[in-house]
Design a protein around this motif. Structure first.
Motif, mmCIF file in Angstrom:
data_model
loop_
_atom_site.group_PDB
_atom_site.id
_atom_site.type_symbol
_atom_site.label_atom_id
_atom_site.label_comp_id
_atom_site.label_asym_id
_atom_site.label_seq_id
_atom_site.Cartn_x
_atom_site.Cartn_y
_atom_site.Cartn_z
ATOM 1 N N GLY A 87 0.795 -1.218 0.000
ATOM 2 C CA GLY A 87 0.000 0.000 0.000
ATOM 3 C C GLY A 87 0.826 1.266 0.000
ATOM 4 O O GLY A 87 0.277 2.361 -0.010
ATOM 5 N N LEU A 88 2.146 1.142 0.032
ATOM 6 C CA LEU A 88 3.009 2.311 0.016
ATOM 7 C C LEU A 88 3.559 2.527 -1.391
ATOM 8 O O LEU A 88 3.819 1.579 -2.117
ATOM 9 C CB LEU A 88 4.185 2.138 0.981
ATOM 10 C CG LEU A 88 3.843 2.007 2.455
ATOM 11 C CD1 LEU A 88 5.114 1.704 3.235
ATOM 12 C CD2 LEU A 88 3.196 3.272 2.961
ATOM 13 N N SER A 89 3.770 3.779 -1.726
ATOM 14 C CA SER A 89 4.397 4.066 -3.015
ATOM 15 C C SER A 89 5.889 3.762 -2.906
ATOM 16 O O SER A 89 6.439 3.595 -1.807
ATOM 17 C CB SER A 89 4.202 5.538 -3.394
ATOM 18 O OG SER A 89 4.973 6.365 -2.535
ATOM 19 N N ALA A 90 6.558 3.694 -4.030
ATOM 20 C CA ALA A 90 7.996 3.409 -4.042
ATOM 21 C C ALA A 90 8.765 4.482 -3.286
ATOM 22 O O ALA A 90 9.727 4.184 -2.559
ATOM 23 C CB ALA A 90 8.494 3.300 -5.482
ATOM 24 N N VAL A 91 8.341 5.731 -3.402
ATOM 25 C CA VAL A 91 9.019 6.827 -2.698
ATOM 26 C C VAL A 91 8.852 6.659 -1.190
ATOM 27 O O VAL A 91 9.814 6.803 -0.426
ATOM 28 C CB VAL A 91 8.456 8.192 -3.175
ATOM 29 C CG1 VAL A 91 9.027 9.327 -2.340
ATOM 30 C CG2 VAL A 91 8.742 8.399 -4.652
ATOM 31 N N VAL A 95 11.819 6.170 1.671
ATOM 32 C CA VAL A 95 11.951 7.019 2.842
ATOM 33 C C VAL A 95 11.955 6.194 4.111
ATOM 34 O O VAL A 95 12.768 6.399 5.016
ATOM 35 C CB VAL A 95 10.815 8.091 2.860
ATOM 36 C CG1 VAL A 95 10.780 8.831 4.177
ATOM 37 C CG2 VAL A 95 10.987 9.050 1.698
ATOM 38 N N MET A 96 11.031 5.222 4.210
ATOM 39 C CA MET A 96 10.978 4.350 5.393
ATOM 40 C C MET A 96 12.247 3.545 5.538
ATOM 41 O O MET A 96 12.788 3.404 6.649
ATOM 42 C CB MET A 96 9.785 3.396 5.293
ATOM 43 C CG MET A 96 8.490 3.995 5.771
ATOM 44 S SD MET A 96 7.099 2.862 5.767
ATOM 45 C CE MET A 96 7.781 1.291 6.158
ATOM 46 N N ASN A 97 12.753 2.979 4.429
ATOM 47 C CA ASN A 97 13.976 2.168 4.494
ATOM 48 C C ASN A 97 15.170 3.029 4.904
ATOM 49 O O ASN A 97 16.021 2.601 5.687
ATOM 50 C CB ASN A 97 14.252 1.494 3.164
ATOM 51 C CG ASN A 97 13.258 0.383 2.892
ATOM 52 O OD1 ASN A 97 12.663 -0.148 3.813
ATOM 53 N ND2 ASN A 97 13.085 0.036 1.615
ATOM 54 N N ALA A 99 15.087 5.766 6.708
ATOM 55 C CA ALA A 99 14.924 6.101 8.129
ATOM 56 C C ALA A 99 15.299 4.912 9.005
ATOM 57 O O ALA A 99 15.931 5.070 10.057
ATOM 58 C CB ALA A 99 13.494 6.553 8.406
ATOM 59 N N ALA A 100 14.937 3.719 8.580
ATOM 60 C CA ALA A 100 15.259 2.515 9.353
ATOM 61 C C ALA A 100 16.764 2.291 9.383
ATOM 62 O O ALA A 100 17.332 1.915 10.419
ATOM 63 C CB ALA A 100 14.550 1.302 8.760
ATOM 64 N N ARG A 101 17.431 2.521 8.232
ATOM 65 C CA ARG A 101 18.888 2.362 8.182
ATOM 66 C C ARG A 101 19.585 3.392 9.045
ATOM 67 O O ARG A 101 20.551 3.100 9.740
ATOM 68 C CB ARG A 101 19.387 2.465 6.746
ATOM 69 C CG ARG A 101 19.313 1.155 6.021
ATOM 70 C CD ARG A 101 19.993 1.247 4.658
ATOM 71 N NE ARG A 101 18.940 1.011 3.672
ATOM 72 C CZ ARG A 101 18.505 1.858 2.762
ATOM 73 N NH1 ARG A 101 19.066 3.037 2.645
ATOM 74 N NH2 ARG A 101 17.538 1.552 1.935
ATOM 75 N N ALA A 102 19.108 4.631 9.033
ATOM 76 C CA ALA A 102 19.713 5.696 9.821
ATOM 77 C C ALA A 102 19.514 5.457 11.307
ATOM 78 O O ALA A 102 20.415 5.711 12.118
ATOM 79 C CB ALA A 102 19.123 7.055 9.422
ATOM 80 N N GLY A 103 18.366 4.948 11.674
ATOM 81 C CA GLY A 103 18.076 4.679 13.085
ATOM 82 C C GLY A 103 18.831 3.485 13.623
ATOM 83 O O GLY A 103 19.169 3.430 14.790
ATOM 84 N N GLY A 104 19.101 2.498 12.756
ATOM 85 C CA GLY A 104 19.787 1.286 13.195
ATOM 86 C C GLY A 104 21.290 1.402 13.190
ATOM 87 O O GLY A 104 21.999 0.579 13.736
#
Length: 105
Positions: A87-91, A95-97, A99-104
């Protein structure tokens, strides 16, 4: 686009005569036909034979030729899991990926 039934594709209407009258005549699909139906290359199909234990085994047609029973391929395809988009667009996914990489890190 809607695909034509495999019997209408060139090379997909091979039939064998059963050795026993009790056996039902079964339609066989050539490698060329299977590549069209599955949208995979020959190497991709051989890879599925090695990796996927549920993928139907081919029938030897001669020294170098193999084919698959159409009914087995159709049954295998109907048992594949359906992939639902999240249900999410590619953009949004990028963005989520990110953010997840930056947070981890």
């Amino acid at each position: 686009p809607k695909l034509k039934p495999p019997a209408q594709w060139l090379g997909c209407n091979m039939k064998i005569t059963p050795k026993s009258t009790k056996q039902v005549q079964r339609e066989l699909l050539s490698m060329a036909c299977l590549t069209v139906i599955l949208g995979r290359s020959r190497q991709g199909i051989y890879g599925m034979l090695r990796r996927d234990p549920t993928f139907p085994k081919p029938v030897k047609m001669g020294t170098y030729a193999i084919a698959w029973h159409r009914s087995e391929i159709e049954a295998w395809m109907s048992n594949l899991e359906r992939v639902e988009p999240c249900g999410l667009s590619a953009v949004d996914r990028r963005v989520m990926n990110a953010a997840a990489r930056a947070g981890g890190a």
